[in-house]
Scaffold this active site. Structure first.
Site: not given
Ligand code: F6P
Length: 547
Positions: A203, A209, A265-266, A351, A382, A508
């Site tokens: 987003k 990452e 995002g979620r 979250e 199990h 972060k």
């Molecule tokens: O760090 C949490 C977060 O902001 C989430 O809310 C989000 O889904 C995820 O990182 C990824 O964010 P982006 O879509 O901006 O890479």
């Protein structure tokens, strides 16, 4: 939980129920009618929750007094209910095309969404036909790699796996998420760069990452084309609200599919964030997925609290968390295809609801999000069910089962379902000491009593059962939307903003500060950090150079 933090209006119900075992409650035939509900392909059974109808009515009176319908309508119509970010919350508009009720969302948002869905449909059809060159995509794609994390990974990952029986032949999907280079390394050894389409989903398009993994894949594809930039860009699509950043990174604007600030995002699997899903299951099924969610949206918008599944789910969670003081909830899908459901729900619920202050910045009056955990049954049985049956903590459970599987291995499936039903029954009913004693046939009286004590099951452990008629795009869409609206309702009941996530920022920021001190020949000295961090940085440097 300390009793002063319990909602006082429920005190009499707590006291009354304290001495009543679930075994007794289950004898009331009227429970089923009030606590078991069907919505399309989903059957929700709350009858094994530790409350009676009087307590349920007290919870209902409470929620009615909160004017939840007005709050719900404010979300659907696009009011800026995400107050700390001053944003509307319009994930429901993403599936309005599947609704029978007219959408109250702003026209401009609906138009943009419809336009994007149209783009997704035409791209998906072209990829299926083997020539998406008009969309900037290289021919002969066999593998899709979705790069993203959190909401840009968990929703599509869950749905792509869950809907495996619907996959378009000849197209495989992969998910690259963690910054641990091992996964990228393995993927690059497995795939053909000239036949791989990478979808960078972010987003913000600033997530460390995702960008690092994107760089790795871009270098890999670039090597296959001797650095020809035009050829490389034909292997990338992006999904982002930040088109400028995606373009700067090297993905042409025409290959960027939009995200919007009005979708968190979620909550975004219904948008272009679900592009890998749409490509995997085809356009028709993607729309069925949206339709399943829309079915729940319409229900949430129109059913009274006592028949409204998301409202009931939220009231049960409120009861378990705030009244009974349960700190966690185990989610156990009896379906390997739903392996990723628990991690999806961890983000959706924790979250959204792991907050300690209200929207007004005041401390909350009661505990908020429980810890969500779990894994598929029967495997879970199990591993840790011993503790759920006889441990000292009571953990509410959620069992999710599928009536008709997508395979014909009948014996396996019947065993699977019987285990689900058996666990819910055993947890609720338990086995008394006397029953256990009667089973202990041999040995002295003392020895029999010692054994019986260990073979006693307290029972009285609450659970919910959800049964999907079959795991289809429609039922999966409905299941996810049920959880989304449950989260909305809990945010409302607790007074917290379920749509921001400030709690992820501090870590972060510190990682950004640590990085230069960790780099080999790093520019920054570790001494500016706290003593523990400093010692660990030094240990890493020391060991890295050790023979
Ligand atoms: O760090 C949490 C977060 O902001 C989430 O809310 C989000 O889904 C995820 O990182 C990824 O964010 P982006 O879509 O901006 O890479």
């Amino acid at each position: 939980m300390s009793s002063e933090r319990r909602p006082s209006f429920l005190a009499e119900h707590v006291d009354r129920l304290a001495g009543t075992h679930l075994r007794e409650l289950l004898k009331d035939a009227a429970r089923g009618k009030r606590l078991r509900h069907r919505l399309g392909p989903v059957l929700l059974d709350l009858s094994r929750q530790k409350l009676d109808l009087a307590a349920l009515d007290a919870l209902g009176a409470h929620v009615e007094a909160t004017k939840w319908q007005a709050a719900r309508d404010a979300m659907f119509s696009g009011e800026a209910i995400n107050t700390s970010e001053d944003r509307p919350v319009l994930h429901t508009a993403l599936r309005a095309s599947g609704s029978e009720l007219p959408s109250p969302a702003p026209r401009a948002a609906l138009d943009e969404i419809a336009q994007t869905l149209g783009r997704i449909d035409t791209l998906v059809k072209a990829v299926e036909l083997g020539d998406a060159s008009a969309f900037g995509v290289a021919p002969g794609i066999t593998d899709i790699v979705n790069i993203g994390i959190g909401g840009s990974d968990l929703g599509p990952r869950l749905a792509v796996r869950a809907l495996t029986p619907y996959h378009v032949p000849g197209l495989r999907s992969h998910f690259l998420t963690n910054v641990d280079g091992q996964s990228a390394y393995e993927l690059m050894h497995q795939l053909d760069p000239r036949r791989t389409l990478v979808i960078v989903v972010s987003k913000t398009f600033t997530t460390q990452e995702t960008l690092l993994n994107g760089n790795v894949m871009r270098d890999w594809i670039s090597r296959a084309y001797n650095g020809d930039k035009n050829a490389v860009s034909r292997h990338f699509l992006a999904v982002s609200a930040n088109v400028a950043e995606a373009e700067k990174w090297g993905i042409p604007a025409a290959q960027v599919y939009p995200m919007w600030d009005f979708v968190g995002g979620r909550f975004s699997v219904w948008s272009a964030v679900g592009l890998s899903l749409a490509l995997s299951i085809g356009s028709y099924n993607f729309h069925e997925f949206l339709r399943g969610a829309a079915l729940v949206d319409d229900h949430f918008r129109s059913a009274p609290w006592s028949e409204n599944l998301p409202v009931l789910l939220s009231l049960v969670e409120y009861w378990n968390r705030d009244v009974q003081g349960r700190g966690s909830r185990a989610v156990i899908p009896y379906a390997d295809l739903l392996t990723d459901l628990t991690s999806y729900l961890q983000q959706l619920e924790m979250e959204s609801l792991g907050k300690q202050v209200t929207k007004q910045g005041k401390p909350v009056e009661q505990p908020t999000s429980a810890v969500v955990w779990g894994s598929v049954g029967t495997n879970a049985q199990h591993a840790y069910f011993q503790s759920l049956h006889q441990g000292t903590d009571t953990v509410p459970l959620e069992f999710i089962g599928i009536v008709k599987p997508a395979h014909d291995l009948v014996a396996n499936h019947e065993a699977l379902l019987s285990n689900l039903l058996a666990q819910a029954a055993a947890l609720a009913l338990g086995k008394t000491f006397d029953e256990a004693l009667a089973e202990a046939k041999s040995g002295s009286e003392e020895a029999r009593r010692v054994l019986a004590a260990q073979r006693t099951f307290p029972g009285d452990r609450p659970s919910t059962v959800m049964l999907l008629d079959a795991l289809t795009p429609e039922s999966l869409g409905a299941l996810i939307a049920l959880y989304e609206h449950k989260v909305f309702m809990l945010g409302h009941l607790w007074g917290v903003n379920a749509f921001d996530q400030w709690g992820v920022e501090l870590g972060k920021a510190i990682a950004r500060q640590i990085l230069p001190a960790l780099e080999e020949g790093g520019s920054k000295n570790a001494s500016s950090f706290d003593a523990s961090t400093q010692a660990l940085i030094e240990a890493i440097h020391e060991r890295r150079t050790a023979q």
